[in-house]
Design a protein around this motif. Structure first.
Motif, PDB file in Angstrom:
ATOM      1  N   GLY A 127      17.468  22.687 -12.444  1.00 37.44           N
ATOM      2  CA  GLY A 127      17.021  23.044 -11.722  1.00 37.44           C
ATOM      3  C   GLY A 127      16.474  21.470 -12.018  1.00 37.44           C
ATOM      4  N   ALA A 128      15.618  21.680 -13.138  1.00 35.02           N
ATOM      5  CA  ALA A 128      14.342  20.610 -13.567  1.00 35.02           C
ATOM      6  C   ALA A 128      15.183  19.506 -13.347  1.00 35.02           C
ATOM      7  N   PHE A 129      16.523  19.452 -13.838  1.00 37.20           N
ATOM      8  CA  PHE A 129      17.330  17.971 -14.076  1.00 37.20           C
ATOM      9  C   PHE A 129      17.942  17.744 -12.732  1.00 37.20           C
ATOM     10  N   LEU A 130      18.175  17.851 -11.468  1.00 38.84           N
ATOM     11  CA  LEU A 130      18.540  17.985 -10.437  1.00 38.84           C
ATOM     12  C   LEU A 130      17.339  17.444  -9.645  1.00 38.84           C
ATOM     13  N   SER A 131      15.853  17.779  -9.870  1.00 39.40           N
ATOM     14  CA  SER A 131      14.777  17.871  -9.429  1.00 39.40           C
ATOM     15  C   SER A 131      14.265  15.730  -9.573  1.00 39.40           C
ATOM     16  N   VAL A 183       6.178  13.432  -9.548  1.00 38.56           N
ATOM     17  CA  VAL A 183       7.356  14.594  -9.898  1.00 38.56           C
ATOM     18  C   VAL A 183       7.633  14.690 -10.759  1.00 38.56           C
ATOM     19  N   ALA A 184       8.771  13.414 -11.667  1.00 41.37           N
ATOM     20  CA  ALA A 184       9.184  13.354 -12.717  1.00 41.37           C
ATOM     21  C   ALA A 184       8.691  12.897 -13.207  1.00 41.37           C
ATOM     22  N   PHE A 185       7.413  13.124 -13.822  1.00 41.32           N
ATOM     23  CA  PHE A 185       6.943  13.119 -15.059  1.00 41.32           C
ATOM     24  C   PHE A 185       6.249  14.725 -15.662  1.00 41.32           C
ATOM     25  N   TYR A 186       5.963  15.272 -14.296  1.00 35.83           N
ATOM     26  CA  TYR A 186       5.693  16.822 -14.137  1.00 35.83           C
ATOM     27  C   TYR A 186       6.952  17.737 -14.741  1.00 35.83           C
ATOM     28  N   GLN A 187       8.430  17.203 -14.329  1.00 36.48           N
ATOM     29  CA  GLN A 187       9.676  17.772 -15.075  1.00 36.48           C
ATOM     30  C   GLN A 187       9.794  17.742 -16.167  1.00 36.48           C
ATOM     31  N   LYS A 188       9.882  16.327 -16.377  1.00 40.60           N
ATOM     32  CA  LYS A 188      10.013  16.462 -18.269  1.00 40.60           C
ATOM     33  C   LYS A 188       9.813  14.893 -18.106  1.00 40.60           C
ATOM     34  N   TRP A 189       9.141  14.805 -18.803  1.00 45.36           N
ATOM     35  CA  TRP A 189       8.062  13.592 -19.212  1.00 45.36           C
ATOM     36  C   TRP A 189       9.935  12.387 -20.162  1.00 45.36           C
ATOM     37  N   ASP A 190      10.025  13.008 -21.001  1.00 48.30           N
ATOM     38  CA  ASP A 190      10.659  12.138 -21.781  1.00 48.30           C
ATOM     39  C   ASP A 190      12.297  11.091 -20.911  1.00 48.30           C
ATOM     40  N   ALA A 214      14.133  12.580  -7.622  1.00 50.14           N
ATOM     41  CA  ALA A 214      12.635  11.572  -8.054  1.00 50.14           C
ATOM     42  C   ALA A 214      13.564  10.083  -7.626  1.00 50.14           C
ATOM     43  N   ILE A 215      13.680  10.457  -9.733  1.00 50.31           N
ATOM     44  CA  ILE A 215      14.420   8.777  -9.697  1.00 50.31           C
ATOM     45  C   ILE A 215      15.485   8.110  -8.620  1.00 50.31           C
ATOM     46  N   PHE A 264       1.249  -1.209   0.059  1.00 50.34           N
ATOM     47  CA  PHE A 264      -0.145  -0.328  -0.116  1.00 50.34           C
ATOM     48  C   PHE A 264       0.908   0.903   0.348  1.00 50.34           C
ATOM     49  N   LYS A 265       1.329   1.400   0.973  1.00 50.71           N
ATOM     50  CA  LYS A 265       2.404   2.313   1.129  1.00 50.71           C
ATOM     51  C   LYS A 265       3.239   2.714   0.520  1.00 50.71           C
ATOM     52  N   GLU A 266       3.973   1.740  -0.609  1.00 55.59           N
ATOM     53  CA  GLU A 266       5.099   2.206  -1.120  1.00 55.59           C
ATOM     54  C   GLU A 266       4.917   1.836  -2.663  1.00 55.59           C
ATOM     55  N   THR A 267       4.121   1.550  -2.971  1.00 60.76           N
ATOM     56  CA  THR A 267       3.315   2.058  -4.241  1.00 60.76           C
ATOM     57  C   THR A 267       2.389   3.704  -4.656  1.00 60.76           C
ATOM     58  N   LEU A 268       2.014   3.814  -3.682  1.00 59.22           N
ATOM     59  CA  LEU A 268       1.607   5.061  -2.980  1.00 59.22           C
ATOM     60  C   LEU A 268       2.921   6.225  -3.345  1.00 59.22           C
ATOM     61  N   THR A 269       3.975   5.879  -2.545  1.00 56.02           N
ATOM     62  CA  THR A 269       5.435   5.829  -2.773  1.00 56.02           C
ATOM     63  C   THR A 269       5.415   6.862  -4.184  1.00 56.02           C
ATOM     64  N   VAL A 270       6.272   5.107  -4.741  1.00 55.01           N
ATOM     65  CA  VAL A 270       6.198   5.612  -5.868  1.00 55.01           C
ATOM     66  C   VAL A 270       5.503   5.965  -7.085  1.00 55.01           C
ATOM     67  N   PHE A 271       4.265   6.157  -7.386  1.00 53.18           N
ATOM     68  CA  PHE A 271       3.404   7.000  -7.815  1.00 53.18           C
ATOM     69  C   PHE A 271       3.624   8.756  -7.724  1.00 53.18           C
ATOM     70  N   ALA A 272       3.838   8.676  -6.575  1.00 52.55           N
ATOM     71  CA  ALA A 272       3.879  10.471  -6.110  1.00 52.55           C
ATOM     72  C   ALA A 272       5.261  10.302  -6.974  1.00 52.55           C
ATOM     73  N   LEU A 273       6.090  10.274  -5.985  1.00 52.82           N
ATOM     74  CA  LEU A 273       7.160  10.603  -6.815  1.00 52.82           C
ATOM     75  C   LEU A 273       7.534  10.446  -9.004  1.00 52.82           C
ATOM     76  N   LEU A 274       6.827   9.739  -9.135  1.00 53.64           N
ATOM     77  CA  LEU A 274       6.506   9.236 -10.511  1.00 53.64           C
ATOM     78  C   LEU A 274       6.006  11.087 -11.208  1.00 53.64           C
TER      79      LEU A 274
END
Ligand SMILES: Nc1ncnc2c1ncn2[C@@H]1O[C@H](COP(=O)(O)OP(=O)(O)OP(=O)(O)O)[C@@H](O)[C@H]1O
Ligand SMILES: [Mg+2]
Length: 415
Positions: A276-280, A153-160, A284-285, A141-151
């Motif tokens: 900045g986006a790169f670091l973010s 953030v990362a996709f929001y910054q730069k999806w490719d 996240a990754i 439950f917990k880690e799946t949520l965390t993975v999706f949250a971090l994903l």
């Protein structure tokens, strides 16, 4: 499909505890939110109090720290306690069900499986299931949520760029799956080795007088050691697969990070990405791989439990004693044995052969014969501890199989 069926049967036992379970999950998420909150809060607090010089708030910082950590500790304790409450309660229900099942399966199956194996299934195999809630479901439950949250953030910054980093994930999934299957098999074999151990111990304590007389301690110890070694080997294999899935994620973290740095650096040089986006994304990754590692570990854990569950299921799937619906009432004429033959198992010789006998009611009948001639066997057929393979027994004109089994047994006393 098999996994779904397994989860369904496990969740069935979760039902009576679902409120506690939800509460445990709630406290778990509070505790992890606070864990993330404290490092996050340090920056604004220090900036505001020290850099912007709002010194009047300084005295609150220690109290704030104590409060956060006290809450974190309390939430962790509450969730751990509740989870344990739920998982132990579930194990108790499963054990009770198994126990009831053991009472109602035909005697021959208990002897066929061996008493030790049966004890082991009720006690050891069920304790293998216990970590499922304490550890695995919660992690899921917990880690799946965390993975999706971090994903997110990362996709929001730069999806490719994120997608490039995630190229490693299929490898993790396939790897974890393969290791999971191996773990399940190994767990099943480790459990059956534990069963053999209990069985051996059972046989040894029963035959202890013979062993003492013959002085065959070394021989018996060798047998026991053989079983111990089997368990030892399978346990090591389980550790190998379990830790293997974690290492796989570690290695893939390296690859994921390298891909992000490589492709991200290229994008920065071309001016297509801000540092900045790169670091973010990089953060996240790298953060994603920790929950992924836990998920991979809990997947092999789930498979391990599934292996133990297979053995438990084997008991649940045994046939139950089946009687008819007729109630047995006195008075009777007596029991009639008609052309009855019986053997304990297909590979054993007949214990009783073509018995024709009438045992009248209200009279004393004595069975006399040499040891091994079948007296005990004959008597144990009356309350249907066993059923004959050929011929039948009748109470007056009714086959014993037509009577309700408890009402039939209530006619007998045993000393
Ligand atoms: N649970 C069992 N599984 C397999 N074989 C059995 C079992 N119980 C008895 N036998 C075998 O069935 C045969 C009949 O045994 P049974 O115990 O009925 O004899 P008995 O007349 O009661 O002997 P005793 O006078 O020693 O009590 C024997 O060959 C015995 O080895
Ligand atoms: Mg006997």
């Amino acid at each position: 499909m098999e996994l779904l069926f397994f989860l369904k049967s496990i969740l069935h036992y979760l039902k009576p505890f679902w409120k506690k379970f939800i509460l445990a999950l709630f406290f778990a998420s509070l505790a992890s939110a606070l864990t993330g909150f404290s490092p996050w809060a340090i920056k604004p607090i220090f900036n505001y109090v020290f850099i912007e010089k709002h010194y009047e708030y300084f005295k609150w910082i220690p109290f704030f720290l104590i409060l956060i950590f006290t809450l974190m500790g309390s939430f962790s304790l509450l969730q751990a306690y509740l989870m344990k409450d739920v998982s132990t309660g579930m194990i108790n229900l499963i054990r009770l069900d198994l126990f009831k099942k053991c009472l109602s399966i035909p005697v021959e199956y208990l002897t066929k499986y061996g008493e030790g194996q049966t004890i082991s299934r009720v006690i050891n195999d069920t304790s293998q299931i216990e970590p499922i809630l304490g550890d695995n479901l919660q992690t899921f439950f917990k880690e799946t949520l965390t993975v999706f949250a971090l994903l997110g953030v990362a996709f929001y910054q730069k999806w490719d760029l994120t997608l490039v980093a995630l190229l490693t994930i299929p490898i993790i999934i396939f790897g974890a799956k393969a290791l999971g299957i191996k773990t399940r098999k190994a767990r099943k074999l480790a459990q059956s080795a534990t069963g053999e151990l209990t069985q051996k111990m059972n046989e040894i304590t029963r035959g202890i007088k013979e062993i003492k007389i013959s002085g065959s301690y070394d021989k018996v110890s060798d047998l026991f050691l053989k079983e111990l070694n089997k368990f030892y080997r399978w346990s090591l294999k389980i550790t190998k697969y379990r830790e293997g899935s974690k290492s796989l994620v570690d290695i893939m973290t390296g690859f994921g990070g390298a891909l992000v740095i490589g492709y991200g650096g290229f994008l920065i040089i071309r001016g297509a990405l801000s540092p900045g986006a790169f670091l973010s994304i990089l953060t996240a990754i790298i953060l994603i791989f920790n929950p992924l590692r836990k998920l991979a570990r809990s997947y092999t854990g789930l498979k391990e439990i599934q292996g133990a569950w297979v053995r438990i299921q084997e008991i649940f799937e045994l046939p139950e004693e089946k009687g008819g619906t007729l109630k047995a009432f006195a008075p009777f004429q007596g029991f009639f044995f008609k052309d009855l033959s019986f053997r304990y198992s297909p590979q054993l010789p007949l214990a009783l052969e073509k018995i024709n006998l009438f045992i009248p009611a209200n009279k004393i009948t004595a069975l006399v014969g040499p040891s091994g001639s079948g007296k005990t066997t004959l008597v144990s057929l009356l309350p249907r501890f066993y059923d004959p393979q050929e011929g039948n027994i009748y109470l007056d004109n009714t086959s014993l199989k037509d009577f309700d089994i408890l009402s039939l047994r209530s006619l007998f006393g045993m000393v």
